[in-house]
Write a protein that holds these residues in place. Structure first.
Motif, short mmCIF file in Angstrom:
data_model
loop_
_atom_site.label_atom_id
_atom_site.label_comp_id
_atom_site.label_asym_id
_atom_site.label_seq_id
_atom_site.Cartn_x
_atom_site.Cartn_y
_atom_site.Cartn_z
N MET A 146 -17.82 55.12 -87.37
CA MET A 146 -17.66 56.50 -86.92
C MET A 146 -16.65 56.60 -85.77
O MET A 146 -16.40 57.69 -85.26
N ASP A 147 -16.11 55.45 -85.34
CA ASP A 147 -15.13 55.38 -84.26
C ASP A 147 -15.66 55.98 -82.97
O ASP A 147 -14.96 56.70 -82.26
N VAL A 148 -16.93 55.67 -82.67
CA VAL A 148 -17.54 56.13 -81.42
C VAL A 148 -17.20 55.12 -80.33
O VAL A 148 -17.51 53.94 -80.46
N THR A 149 -16.56 55.59 -79.28
CA THR A 149 -16.16 54.68 -78.20
C THR A 149 -16.84 54.99 -76.87
O THR A 149 -16.90 54.12 -76.01
N ASP A 150 -17.35 56.18 -76.70
CA ASP A 150 -17.99 56.57 -75.46
C ASP A 150 -19.38 55.92 -75.37
O ASP A 150 -20.21 56.10 -76.26
#
Length: 168
Positions: free
Chosen positions: A25-29
């Motif tokens: 999901m390209d979650v980086t936070d």
């Protein structure tokens, strides 16, 4: 869902699944990662997380700290060391090459430093092979894990053919 409980492998599998989903999901936070990871907590895990939120300022918590707290609670260091020792002592024995490869893969996640490059991974795999097979593969000085597995499977198949021929 993750309920908590006593099975550390379930905790590790849960964390692995969460990280796979977060990456896809390209979650980086970090804060968002933690929210998503804890969203599926229930029972003991939900109670544990509630106690963590009372002790820590979760909004400022790093993903690494979350994982450390999670593993501290659900995957004790002693269990991780036990699995590392299982990997270090892993030998093929009576397992088929496929069974050995699966066990090798399963345990290898607990020794990332030993799997840090292809040569180390390959050497670790070869060193646990059956004593009759190991020199035949070692002599080829294979540096690629998939090639070592392929050769081991071929040798195993040939040994079965020879044994079947001897029985006839």
């Amino acid at each position: 869902m993750f309920e908590g409980g006593a099975n550390p492998m379930e905790a590790d599998d849960y964390m692995d699944q969460v990280e796979t989903h977060l990456t896809s999901m390209d979650v980086t936070d970090d804060h968002v990662k933690i929210i998503l990871a804890t969203y599926k907590f229930s029972k003991d895990a939900k109670l544990w997380w509630k106690s963590v939120t009372n002790q820590y300022k979760v909004e400022d918590m790093s993903w690494q700290m979350f994982k450390e707290l999670f593993y501290e609670k659900y995957f004790l260091v002693t269990k991780r060391l036990e699995l590392r020792d299982q990997f270090n002592g892993l030998i093929q024995g009576n397992m088929s090459v496929t069974e050995y490869k699966n066990k090798f893969t399963s345990l290898s996640r607990f020794v990332p430093e030993m799997m840090s490059n292809e040569v180390n991974k390959t050497w670790n795999f070869i060193s646990g092979l059956h004593y009759q097979m190991r020199p035949l593969i070692t002599a080829q000085y294979l540096k690629v894990y998939s090639k070592a597995v392929e050769k081991a499977l071929i040798l195993e198949g040939e040994a079965k053919d020879i044994n079947a021929g001897n029985e006839q």
